[in-house]
Design an enzyme around this catalytic site. Sequence first.
Site, PDB file in Angstrom:
ATOM      1  CB  SER A 198      37.874  39.868  42.183  1.00 59.22           C
ATOM      2  OG  SER A 198      38.304  38.558  42.440  1.00 59.22           O
ATOM      3  CG  ASP A 243      46.146  42.246  28.306  1.00 58.61           C
ATOM      4  OD1 ASP A 243      45.829  43.439  28.139  1.00 58.61           O
ATOM      5  OD2 ASP A 243      46.829  41.852  29.270  1.00 58.61           O
ATOM      6  CE  LYS A 287      39.022  40.885  46.905  1.00 60.35           C
ATOM      7  NZ  LYS A 287      39.583  39.572  46.523  1.00 60.35           N
TER       8      LYS A 287
END
Length: 322
Positions: free
Chosen positions: A209, A220, A234
């Site tokens: 999460s 990224d 998740k």
Amino acid sequence: MEALFSAANGRYTGLGIEVEEVEDGVVIVDTLPGSPAEAAGIEGGDKLLAINTHDVKRKSIAEVSKLLREAKFSTIQLTVKRANAEVTLALRRQEITLRSVSSQLLPGGIGYILLSSFNNHSYHDFARHISMLNSHLGEPLKGLIVDLRDNPGGTLNSAVAISDLFLQSGTIVSTRGRFYDANQRFFAAQGDILNGAPMLVLINEQSASAAEILAGALQDNSRALILGNRSYGKGSVQSLIPIGNGTTALKLTTARYFTPSGQSIEGTGIQPDVIFSKQVLLELDKDAIMAGEKKVRQTFIANLDKHWQEAEQLLQNHNLQQ
């Protein structure tokens, strides 16, 4: 409803155990610092066999949680299987303050921050620990290790805010759903609390999460090298919708999380840049590092030292592309 809000605010009443559902029952993953479970001697890896007189072998987490909530006595007897023995321990519920951030200064001016969950205090605690590490070193940190192993997640806002501590620009995370309000994009503001020092982030299959949002944002945006195992996956956005007189609520999945590159987290997780074996991750014991155990710290540094150059190169390549 109160329990959900209490966890987000960094406190709740309970035993202080983190559990995982396995094929034939429920296993204790870890205990929270200062919790009744830690005081009673519960250990990670203990398999739950009974709660008071109730057999919980082959029970689900939902069934085990229901038994714990409905236990009539203030003292709860947990019977666990440890190695080849059965052990029964007595625990008493109490209010637990969730300390989500702890830190250590490692040799070479490297900071180590263990982030165990994301609650409404995590951002301020995280920034405070970096300030403390800088102060102890007497100069800015040379690098930072963020340990997200076994971090089950928490509040979205804290994950976004902590990500923004290190990012000068770019997307942190986006959410997409069927309703207009569920489609959001969160951006970084200028300013890097580390002034461009390299970062390593540790994840494992229990990182979930909000932990995946942070790892994905740093990966990224080429801000940190991610090490470990693929994370849990998740990536659903859950919203609390009050009903009735406001004392109850529905918890609904309304959207999904996507990393800056557009990768869905749900069911996929974050793939690390460098994969560590489970044995190596076990050797890098979090509690031993925080306790300052020399042998474990040496193992920890030996396993991570060779990756600083990769993290520095990542930053250089990113800066050249901008």
